[in-house]
Design a protein around this motif. Structure first.
Motif, PDB file in Angstrom:
ATOM      1  N   LEU A   1      11.449  32.880  52.103  1.00 21.72           N
ATOM      2  CA  LEU A   1      11.520  31.465  51.787  1.00 21.72           C
ATOM      3  C   LEU A   1      11.393  30.613  53.045  1.00 21.72           C
ATOM      4  O   LEU A   1      10.670  29.620  53.068  1.00 21.72           O
ATOM      5  CB  LEU A   1      12.842  31.164  51.065  1.00 21.72           C
ATOM      6  N   GLY A   2      12.073  31.033  54.107  1.00 19.87           N
ATOM      7  CA  GLY A   2      12.028  30.266  55.350  1.00 19.87           C
ATOM      8  C   GLY A   2      10.686  30.346  56.048  1.00 19.87           C
ATOM      9  O   GLY A   2      10.157  29.346  56.530  1.00 19.87           O
ATOM     10  N   THR A   3      10.106  31.524  56.100  1.00 25.24           N
ATOM     11  CA  THR A   3       8.832  31.650  56.801  1.00 25.24           C
ATOM     12  C   THR A   3       7.662  31.150  55.971  1.00 25.24           C
ATOM     13  O   THR A   3       6.593  30.900  56.526  1.00 25.24           O
ATOM     14  CB  THR A   3       8.577  33.112  57.222  1.00 25.24           C
ATOM     15  N   ALA A   4       7.836  30.985  54.680  1.00 27.74           N
ATOM     16  CA  ALA A   4       6.747  30.441  53.859  1.00 27.74           C
ATOM     17  C   ALA A   4       6.439  29.002  54.260  1.00 27.74           C
ATOM     18  O   ALA A   4       5.317  28.535  54.095  1.00 27.74           O
ATOM     19  CB  ALA A   4       7.107  30.513  52.378  1.00 27.74           C
ATOM     20  N   LEU A   5       7.431  28.295  54.805  1.00 32.93           N
ATOM     21  CA  LEU A   5       7.193  26.934  55.275  1.00 32.93           C
ATOM     22  C   LEU A   5       6.396  26.906  56.564  1.00 32.93           C
ATOM     23  O   LEU A   5       5.662  25.969  56.838  1.00 32.93           O
ATOM     24  CB  LEU A   5       8.542  26.235  55.507  1.00 32.93           C
ATOM     25  N   ILE A   6       6.540  27.956  57.368  1.00 36.07           N
ATOM     26  CA  ILE A   6       5.910  27.985  58.684  1.00 36.07           C
ATOM     27  C   ILE A   6       4.583  28.726  58.641  1.00 36.07           C
ATOM     28  O   ILE A   6       3.561  28.249  59.122  1.00 36.07           O
ATOM     29  CB  ILE A   6       6.847  28.657  59.703  1.00 36.07           C
ATOM     30  N   VAL A   7       4.607  29.919  58.084  1.00 40.77           N
ATOM     31  CA  VAL A   7       3.426  30.775  58.056  1.00 40.77           C
ATOM     32  C   VAL A   7       2.857  30.734  56.643  1.00 40.77           C
ATOM     33  O   VAL A   7       3.530  31.088  55.694  1.00 40.77           O
ATOM     34  CB  VAL A   7       3.787  32.221  58.440  1.00 40.77           C
TER      35      VAL A   7
ATOM     36  N   LEU B   1       7.964  46.669  71.520  1.00 43.09           N
ATOM     37  CA  LEU B   1       7.101  45.549  71.912  1.00 43.09           C
ATOM     38  C   LEU B   1       6.600  44.770  70.701  1.00 43.09           C
ATOM     39  O   LEU B   1       6.505  43.536  70.744  1.00 43.09           O
ATOM     40  CB  LEU B   1       5.923  46.053  72.745  1.00 43.09           C
ATOM     41  N   LEU B   2       6.289  45.484  69.609  1.00 41.64           N
ATOM     42  CA  LEU B   2       5.852  44.814  68.388  1.00 41.64           C
ATOM     43  C   LEU B   2       6.943  43.883  67.860  1.00 41.64           C
ATOM     44  O   LEU B   2       6.687  42.722  67.549  1.00 41.64           O
ATOM     45  CB  LEU B   2       5.469  45.835  67.322  1.00 41.64           C
ATOM     46  N   PHE B   3       8.169  44.390  67.786  1.00 43.18           N
ATOM     47  CA  PHE B   3       9.241  43.554  67.270  1.00 43.18           C
ATOM     48  C   PHE B   3       9.622  42.437  68.229  1.00 43.18           C
ATOM     49  O   PHE B   3      10.028  41.354  67.807  1.00 43.18           O
ATOM     50  CB  PHE B   3      10.455  44.399  66.880  1.00 43.18           C
ATOM     51  N   LEU B   4       9.474  42.659  69.524  1.00 42.39           N
ATOM     52  CA  LEU B   4       9.690  41.590  70.487  1.00 42.39           C
ATOM     53  C   LEU B   4       8.660  40.482  70.285  1.00 42.39           C
ATOM     54  O   LEU B   4       8.986  39.298  70.299  1.00 42.39           O
ATOM     55  CB  LEU B   4       9.624  42.149  71.905  1.00 42.39           C
ATOM     56  N   TYR B   5       7.401  40.868  70.068  1.00 39.65           N
ATOM     57  CA  TYR B   5       6.342  39.889  69.816  1.00 39.65           C
ATOM     58  C   TYR B   5       6.599  39.120  68.515  1.00 39.65           C
ATOM     59  O   TYR B   5       6.482  37.894  68.484  1.00 39.65           O
ATOM     60  CB  TYR B   5       4.980  40.574  69.750  1.00 39.65           C
ATOM     61  N   ILE B   6       6.943  39.848  67.444  1.00 38.04           N
ATOM     62  CA  ILE B   6       7.190  39.195  66.151  1.00 38.04           C
ATOM     63  C   ILE B   6       8.356  38.219  66.265  1.00 38.04           C
ATOM     64  O   ILE B   6       8.299  37.092  65.750  1.00 38.04           O
ATOM     65  CB  ILE B   6       7.444  40.245  65.053  1.00 38.04           C
ATOM     66  N   THR B   7       9.401  38.631  66.960  1.00 39.01           N
ATOM     67  CA  THR B   7      10.565  37.763  67.135  1.00 39.01           C
ATOM     68  C   THR B   7      10.201  36.517  67.930  1.00 39.01           C
ATOM     69  O   THR B   7      10.569  35.398  67.551  1.00 39.01           O
ATOM     70  CB  THR B   7      11.693  38.533  67.843  1.00 39.01           C
ATOM     71  N   ALA B   8       9.491  36.698  69.025  1.00 38.78           N
ATOM     72  CA  ALA B   8       9.088  35.553  69.838  1.00 38.78           C
ATOM     73  C   ALA B   8       8.190  34.604  69.049  1.00 38.78           C
ATOM     74  O   ALA B   8       8.317  33.379  69.145  1.00 38.78           O
ATOM     75  CB  ALA B   8       8.384  36.034  71.100  1.00 38.78           C
ATOM     76  N   ARG B   9       7.303  35.165  68.259  1.00 39.72           N
ATOM     77  CA  ARG B   9       6.408  34.340  67.449  1.00 39.72           C
ATOM     78  C   ARG B   9       7.178  33.538  66.399  1.00 39.72           C
ATOM     79  O   ARG B   9       6.913  32.356  66.189  1.00 39.72           O
ATOM     80  CB  ARG B   9       5.376  35.253  66.784  1.00 39.72           C
ATOM     81  N   ASN B  10       8.158  34.185  65.738  1.00 36.56           N
ATOM     82  CA  ASN B  10       8.962  33.475  64.738  1.00 36.56           C
ATOM     83  C   ASN B  10       9.798  32.368  65.366  1.00 36.56           C
ATOM     84  O   ASN B  10       9.913  31.271  64.807  1.00 36.56           O
ATOM     85  CB  ASN B  10       9.867  34.453  63.983  1.00 36.56           C
ATOM     86  N   VAL B  11      10.388  32.649  66.525  1.00 32.74           N
ATOM     87  CA  VAL B  11      11.183  31.620  67.216  1.00 32.74           C
ATOM     88  C   VAL B  11      10.288  30.452  67.607  1.00 32.74           C
ATOM     89  O   VAL B  11      10.648  29.285  67.422  1.00 32.74           O
ATOM     90  CB  VAL B  11      11.905  32.213  68.445  1.00 32.74           C
ATOM     91  N   ARG B  12       9.108  30.732  68.136  1.00 35.07           N
ATOM     92  CA  ARG B  12       8.193  29.657  68.529  1.00 35.07           C
ATOM     93  C   ARG B  12       7.729  28.846  67.320  1.00 35.07           C
ATOM     94  O   ARG B  12       7.696  27.611  67.360  1.00 35.07           O
ATOM     95  CB  ARG B  12       6.984  30.267  69.257  1.00 35.07           C
ATOM     96  N   ASP B  13       7.360  29.524  66.237  1.00 40.71           N
ATOM     97  CA  ASP B  13       6.913  28.816  65.040  1.00 40.71           C
ATOM     98  C   ASP B  13       8.024  27.948  64.466  1.00 40.71           C
ATOM     99  O   ASP B  13       7.789  26.808  64.056  1.00 40.71           O
ATOM    100  CB  ASP B  13       6.420  29.799  63.982  1.00 40.71           C
ATOM    101  N   PHE B  14       9.231  28.471  64.427  1.00 39.70           N
ATOM    102  CA  PHE B  14      10.353  27.689  63.916  1.00 39.70           C
ATOM    103  C   PHE B  14      10.645  26.497  64.821  1.00 39.70           C
ATOM    104  O   PHE B  14      10.911  25.390  64.340  1.00 39.70           O
ATOM    105  CB  PHE B  14      11.596  28.574  63.777  1.00 39.70           C
ATOM    106  N   GLY B  15      10.568  26.713  66.128  1.00 37.06           N
ATOM    107  CA  GLY B  15      10.763  25.601  67.067  1.00 37.06           C
ATOM    108  C   GLY B  15       9.698  24.535  66.909  1.00 37.06           C
ATOM    109  O   GLY B  15       9.988  23.338  66.951  1.00 37.06           O
ATOM    110  N   ASP B  16       8.452  24.954  66.723  1.00 34.25           N
ATOM    111  CA  ASP B  16       7.367  23.991  66.499  1.00 34.25           C
ATOM    112  C   ASP B  16       7.576  23.202  65.209  1.00 34.25           C
ATOM    113  O   ASP B  16       7.323  21.999  65.161  1.00 34.25           O
ATOM    114  CB  ASP B  16       6.017  24.701  66.441  1.00 34.25           C
TER     115      ASP B  16
END
Length: 143
Positions: free
Chosen positions: A6-12, A74-89
């Motif tokens: 539900l939360g990521t549907a707003l961003i992605v 590294l994959l999960f670090l990337y996914i986490t960083a991407r989610n934090v950035r998208d949510f911040g944006d």
């Protein structure tokens, strides 16, 4: 999982290429996630005292397992960083336009670190509280 979707549907935008069949894309994604969960669950039952990176090394050998474990982290670090950035944006563009992105992202990471430090039970209880709030507020939210 529902709150995350539900939360990521707003961003992605999951189903933009699917257009009117976006619901099918989400259901297929959930099906794949459930299948992956059962694989993780089976592996956890086989190796209950090892973390995921530990039993990957046990299954694939010392060197190949280490490389797979590193890629997994590294994959999960990337996914986490991407989610934090998208949510911040999202917060910067919609709610907090004057707040620096670094402040929003740092606050989010610190809150998440604190909840994880308190334990997985606190994370689960927090999710239960937020799902109730979302259900109660759905009638008052504009379309």
């Amino acid at each position: 999982m529902f709150i995350f979707d539900l939360g990521t549907a707003l961003i992605v935008s999951y189903g933009i290429p699917a257009k009117k069949d976006a619901w099918l894309a989400v259901i297929l994604g959930i099906g794949g996630g459930i299948l992956l969960f059962f694989v993780y669950c089976m592996l956890f039952r086989q190796y209950p005292n090892l973390p995921l990176t530990g039993y990957v090394r046990k299954i694939f050998g010392k060197y190949l397992g280490w490389i797979i474990s590193l890629l997994y982290c590294l994959l999960f670090l990337y996914i986490t960083a991407r989610n934090v950035r998208d949510f911040g944006d999202l917060l910067t563009s919609s709610t907090l336009p004057e707040t620096p992105l670094l402040t929003i992202n740092l606050s989010l990471v610190l809150v998440i670190c604190y909840i994880i430090y308190l334990g997985i039970e606190v994370l689960g209880r927090t999710a239960e509280v937020f799902i109730v709030i979302l259900i109660l507020l759905k009638d008052w939210m504009p379309l």
